[in-house]
Scaffold this active site. Structure first.
Site, PDB file in Angstrom:
ATOM      1  N   HIS A  26       0.676   1.656 -12.940  1.00 48.87           N
ATOM      2  CA  HIS A  26       1.523   0.667 -13.225  1.00 48.87           C
ATOM      3  C   HIS A  26       3.409   0.477 -13.489  1.00 48.87           C
ATOM      4  O   HIS A  26       3.310   1.570 -13.814  1.00 48.87           O
ATOM      5  CB  HIS A  26       0.989  -0.306 -15.024  1.00 48.87           C
ATOM      6  CG  HIS A  26       1.782  -1.893 -15.244  1.00 48.87           C
ATOM      7  ND1 HIS A  26       1.407  -2.869 -14.454  1.00 48.87           N
ATOM      8  CD2 HIS A  26       2.523  -1.887 -16.153  1.00 48.87           C
ATOM      9  CE1 HIS A  26       2.368  -3.812 -15.484  1.00 48.87           C
ATOM     10  NE2 HIS A  26       3.181  -2.813 -15.686  1.00 48.87           N
ATOM     11  N   GLY A  37       0.902  -1.538   0.165  1.00 55.39           N
ATOM     12  CA  GLY A  37       0.257  -0.320   0.685  1.00 55.39           C
ATOM     13  C   GLY A  37       0.683   1.425  -0.260  1.00 55.39           C
ATOM     14  O   GLY A  37       0.265   2.321   0.527  1.00 55.39           O
ATOM     15  N   SER A  38       2.091   2.342  -0.648  1.00 59.44           N
ATOM     16  CA  SER A  38       3.056   2.545  -0.512  1.00 59.44           C
ATOM     17  C   SER A  38       2.339   3.740  -2.047  1.00 59.44           C
ATOM     18  O   SER A  38       2.223   4.764  -1.019  1.00 59.44           O
ATOM     19  CB  SER A  38       4.893   2.532  -0.303  1.00 59.44           C
ATOM     20  OG  SER A  38       4.055   1.903  -1.835  1.00 59.44           O
ATOM     21  N   ASN A  63      -5.824   2.189 -12.736  1.00 57.97           N
ATOM     22  CA  ASN A  63      -4.738   1.772 -12.555  1.00 57.97           C
ATOM     23  C   ASN A  63      -3.032   2.322 -12.376  1.00 57.97           C
ATOM     24  O   ASN A  63      -3.128   2.959 -13.295  1.00 57.97           O
ATOM     25  CB  ASN A  63      -4.733   0.590 -13.352  1.00 57.97           C
ATOM     26  CG  ASN A  63      -3.705  -0.443 -12.777  1.00 57.97           C
ATOM     27  OD1 ASN A  63      -2.816  -0.893 -11.093  1.00 57.97           O
ATOM     28  ND2 ASN A  63      -2.905  -0.934 -13.197  1.00 57.97           N
ATOM     29  N   GLU A 112       5.957   6.868  -9.248  1.00 54.74           N
ATOM     30  CA  GLU A 112       4.719   6.453  -8.994  1.00 54.74           C
ATOM     31  C   GLU A 112       3.753   6.540  -7.624  1.00 54.74           C
ATOM     32  O   GLU A 112       2.764   7.339  -8.020  1.00 54.74           O
ATOM     33  CB  GLU A 112       4.366   4.519  -8.037  1.00 54.74           C
ATOM     34  CG  GLU A 112       5.355   4.075  -9.442  1.00 54.74           C
ATOM     35  CD  GLU A 112       4.946   2.593  -8.999  1.00 54.74           C
ATOM     36  OE1 GLU A 112       3.645   2.119  -8.980  1.00 54.74           O
ATOM     37  OE2 GLU A 112       6.254   1.667  -9.248  1.00 54.74           O
ATOM     38  N   ARG A 139      -6.510  -8.213  -8.345  1.00 55.26           N
ATOM     39  CA  ARG A 139      -6.799  -9.802  -9.108  1.00 55.26           C
ATOM     40  C   ARG A 139      -7.568  -9.150 -10.305  1.00 55.26           C
ATOM     41  O   ARG A 139      -7.446  -7.655 -10.434  1.00 55.26           O
ATOM     42  CB  ARG A 139      -8.515  -9.633  -7.948  1.00 55.26           C
ATOM     43  CG  ARG A 139      -7.557 -10.261  -6.850  1.00 55.26           C
ATOM     44  CD  ARG A 139      -7.844 -11.481  -6.870  1.00 55.26           C
ATOM     45  NE  ARG A 139      -7.258 -12.625  -5.840  1.00 55.26           N
ATOM     46  CZ  ARG A 139      -7.707 -13.548  -4.847  1.00 55.26           C
ATOM     47  NH1 ARG A 139      -7.526 -14.694  -5.759  1.00 55.26           N
ATOM     48  NH2 ARG A 139      -6.410 -13.815  -3.885  1.00 55.26           N
ATOM     49  N   ILE A 140      -7.844  -9.794 -11.166  1.00 53.87           N
ATOM     50  CA  ILE A 140      -8.298  -9.373 -12.264  1.00 53.87           C
ATOM     51  C   ILE A 140      -9.982  -9.181 -12.246  1.00 53.87           C
ATOM     52  O   ILE A 140     -10.625 -10.169 -11.728  1.00 53.87           O
ATOM     53  CB  ILE A 140      -8.257 -10.649 -13.708  1.00 53.87           C
ATOM     54  CG1 ILE A 140      -6.742 -10.562 -13.801  1.00 53.87           C
ATOM     55  CG2 ILE A 140      -8.747 -10.230 -14.699  1.00 53.87           C
ATOM     56  CD1 ILE A 140      -6.155 -11.314 -14.564  1.00 53.87           C
ATOM     57  N   LEU A 141     -10.020  -7.544 -12.446  1.00 56.66           N
ATOM     58  CA  LEU A 141     -11.988  -7.701 -12.236  1.00 56.66           C
ATOM     59  C   LEU A 141     -12.504  -8.055 -13.934  1.00 56.66           C
ATOM     60  O   LEU A 141     -11.994  -7.039 -15.260  1.00 56.66           O
ATOM     61  CB  LEU A 141     -11.808  -6.151 -12.298  1.00 56.66           C
ATOM     62  CG  LEU A 141     -11.196  -5.476 -10.777  1.00 56.66           C
ATOM     63  CD1 LEU A 141     -10.966  -4.102 -10.642  1.00 56.66           C
ATOM     64  CD2 LEU A 141     -11.832  -6.019  -9.768  1.00 56.66           C
TER      65      LEU A 141
HETATM   66  C1  GRF Z   1       3.128  -0.766  -7.664  1.00 59.02           C
HETATM   67  O1  GRF Z   1       4.524  -0.653  -8.265  1.00 59.02           O
HETATM   68  C2  GRF Z   1       2.491  -0.880  -8.403  1.00 59.02           C
HETATM   69  O2  GRF Z   1       3.087  -0.431 -10.114  1.00 59.02           O
HETATM   70  C3  GRF Z   1       1.552  -1.827  -8.751  1.00 59.02           C
HETATM   71  O3  GRF Z   1       1.716  -3.100  -8.145  1.00 59.02           O
HETATM   72  C4  GRF Z   1       2.711  -2.087  -6.706  1.00 59.02           C
HETATM   73  C5  GRF Z   1       2.240  -1.616  -5.777  1.00 59.02           C
HETATM   74  O4  GRF Z   1       2.469  -1.736  -4.596  1.00 59.02           O
HETATM   75  N1  GRF Z   1       0.462  -1.896 -10.424  1.00 59.02           N
HETATM   76  P1  GRF Z   1       2.130  -0.693  -3.422  1.00 59.02           P
HETATM   77  O5  GRF Z   1       1.425  -1.459  -2.425  1.00 59.02           O
HETATM   78  O6  GRF Z   1       1.669   0.209  -3.782  1.00 59.02           O
HETATM   79  O7  GRF Z   1       3.454  -0.609  -2.916  1.00 59.02           O
END
Ligand code: GRF
Length: 223
Positions: free
Chosen positions: A113, A14-15, A111, A178, A95-97
């Site tokens: 990525h 959950g960062s 999302n 991110e 999970r895939i929605l």
């Molecule tokens: C992140 O690298 C995100 O891009 C990917 O999953 C990871 C989740 O990291 N979809 P966090 O749980 O937000 O730390």
């Protein structure tokens, strides 16, 4: 002043959720995290939500490994809907929605990525990029469609891959981006500055004098 109500789905540490919570609590974005939902009972993401006084709900994923059964997807919809969310942000949700969920929240699911899509969709994108030997990778925030990491791209940020980097060095450099990008993308939605035409996302200029906490017109419906 009305904020964009975001429901975050997360399975892990959950960062990214934390980056959104921090920006929201600091008043940097017109976003309120209304609820955090996880398929993993002891996800750190749920702890982070509770620590910030945000409702944290575990919805067990059912019997399949990546897919959610229709009844379970319905529970996700009901949980999010009961918190009146405008937008769903996937943040490490594993999970895939499927159809029901995607149709219900059409155009309102985003999302993040850890690669420059369309390169390296799917699992461990950082390792895929590192093994491939690209000189640049990065992060992408995109709308979610029925494919895996294929929806229209909202924002991207690039980072270099340096000689001697390990997969984890690269992942850490991407993660920093991110944490910057995701709150920024949600703020664009909060300010109704995003339009979508097919695959192409346009970002409208900010209105004169607009700043966090002011003048959001339409809520959360993004195209
Ligand atoms: C992140 O690298 C995100 O891009 C990917 O999953 C990871 C989740 O990291 N979809 P966090 O749980 O937000 O730390």
């Amino acid at each position: 002043m009305e904020k964009l109500k975001v429901g975050v789905l997360a399975s892990g540490r959950g960062s990214n959720l934390q980056a959104i919570i921090d920006a929201s609590l600091a008043g940097e974005i017109d976003v309120e995290v209304a609820v955090v939902v996880s398929d993993v009972a002891d996800a750190v993401a749920l702890e982070r939500a509770r620590a910030a006084g945000i409702p944290a709900v575990h919805v067990p994923p059912g019997k399949f490994r990546t897919k959610l059964e229709p009844e379970i997807e319905q529970r996700y919809i009901e949980t999010l809907e009961s918190h009146e969310v405008d937008v769903i942000a996937l943040a490490g949700f594993m999970r895939i929605l499927h159809d029901d969920f995607l149709t219900y929240f059409a155009g309102r699911i985003v999302n993040i990525h850890p690669s420059l899509l369309p390169s390296f969709p799917g699992l461990d994108a950082q390792r895929q990029a590192w093994e491939y030997g690209v000189r640049w990778s990065g992060a992408t925030v995109h709308f979610v469609d029925a494919g895996v990491d294929t929806g229209p791209i909202i924002l991207q940020a690039a980072v270099p891959v340096r000689d001697g980097d390990t997969r984890d060095d690269l992942a850490a450099r991407i993660l920093e981006e991110e944490h910057r990008l995701y709150p920024m993308a949600l703020q664009l939605i909060a300010q109704s500055r995003i339009t979508v035409d097919g695959r192409r996302v346009s970002i409208l200029k900010p209105r004169q004098g607009s700043e966090p906490g002011r003048d959001r017109a339409a809520k959360g419906r993004t195209g």
